[in-house]
Design a protein around this motif. Structure first.
Motif, mmCIF file in Angstrom:
data_model
loop_
_atom_site.group_PDB
_atom_site.id
_atom_site.type_symbol
_atom_site.label_atom_id
_atom_site.label_comp_id
_atom_site.label_asym_id
_atom_site.label_seq_id
_atom_site.Cartn_x
_atom_site.Cartn_y
_atom_site.Cartn_z
ATOM 1 N N ASP A 1 0.847 -1.186 0.000
ATOM 2 C CA ASP A 1 0.000 0.000 0.000
ATOM 3 C C ASP A 1 0.883 1.237 0.000
ATOM 4 N N VAL A 2 0.304 2.336 -0.451
ATOM 5 C CA VAL A 2 0.990 3.615 -0.493
ATOM 6 C C VAL A 2 -0.034 4.719 -0.266
ATOM 7 N N HIS A 3 0.368 5.743 0.474
ATOM 8 C CA HIS A 3 -0.481 6.926 0.673
ATOM 9 C C HIS A 3 0.391 8.169 0.603
ATOM 10 N N ARG A 4 -0.173 9.213 0.044
ATOM 11 C CA ARG A 4 0.547 10.490 -0.035
ATOM 12 C C ARG A 4 0.321 11.293 1.249
ATOM 13 N N ILE B 1 2.276 16.542 9.365
ATOM 14 C CA ILE B 1 1.475 16.069 8.242
ATOM 15 C C ILE B 1 1.132 14.599 8.446
ATOM 16 N N GLY B 2 0.002 14.208 7.880
ATOM 17 C CA GLY B 2 -0.421 12.813 7.951
ATOM 18 C C GLY B 2 -0.573 12.250 6.559
ATOM 19 N N LEU B 3 -1.269 11.134 6.463
ATOM 20 C CA LEU B 3 -1.470 10.482 5.177
ATOM 21 C C LEU B 3 -2.905 10.654 4.713
ATOM 22 N N LEU B 4 -3.060 10.870 3.419
ATOM 23 C CA LEU B 4 -4.366 11.094 2.814
ATOM 24 C C LEU B 4 -5.031 9.759 2.511
ATOM 25 N N GLY B 5 -6.281 9.635 2.915
ATOM 26 C CA GLY B 5 -7.042 8.429 2.623
ATOM 27 C C GLY B 5 -8.460 8.549 3.133
ATOM 28 N N HIS B 6 -9.304 7.619 2.721
ATOM 29 C CA HIS B 6 -10.701 7.616 3.136
ATOM 30 C C HIS B 6 -10.831 7.253 4.612
#
Length: 161
Positions: A8-11, A29-34
């Motif tokens: 998996d990968v998240h920006r 900063i955190g990771l973008l996701g649903h």
């Protein structure tokens, strides 16, 4: 024995918390996701589901379903474990590699391993977590996001683990 591989990968995204392996990491900063975008647990869930040919996390927890918006990936991992145990399997071992330039994860590794082991219902020595940088190369090296890979082995409950 069944084996599964996950990736998996998240920006990165400003204004989001950074949660890795169920542990909140202090970061601007955190990771973008649903969901909470826990890249480590997402890779782990895909590995677990793949080991039993049950699809992937998108099949079980689609990002089009509002009930999963912002949900803790620890909760999702618990649901995946319900699927695993319902099929009479247990986790034999887990090996996770996380690729991140920042933040440094070594201060959090022990807690991350403990959180994964607890959720997987195994001992800490059945969970391996390694972290590496990308030496400044690619999107990880440019600090645009984090990637993770996971490999798991599952055995039937009736076998010795």
């Amino acid at each position: 024995m069944r084996v599964g591989l996950g990736f998996d990968v998240h920006r990165f995204q400003e204004g989001r918390p950074l949660v890795l392996a169920g542990v909140a990491i202090p970061s601007p900063i955190g990771l973008l996701g649903h969901s909470d975008a826990d890249v480590i647990l997402h890779a782990l869930m895909d590995a677990l589901l793949g080991a039993l040919a049950l699809g992937d996390i998108g099949d079980h927890f689609p990002d089009t379903d509002e009930q999963y918006r912002g949900i803790s990936s620890v909760q999702l991992l618990s649901r995946v474990m319900d699927l695993i145990t319902a099929r009479d399997y247990v986790v034999s071992n887990v090996d996770v590699m996380v690729m991140a330039e920042a933040p440094k994860l070594s201060p959090y590794k022990k807690e991350m391993i403990q959180k994964m082991a607890q959720t997987l219902q195994v001992s800490d020595d059945q969970v391996s977590l390694k972290a590496t940088t990308m030496e400044g190369m690619g999107f990880v090296g440019r600090r645009e996001g984090i990637a993770a890979q996971a490999m798991v082995s599952l055995v039937r409950c009736t076998e010795n683990v």
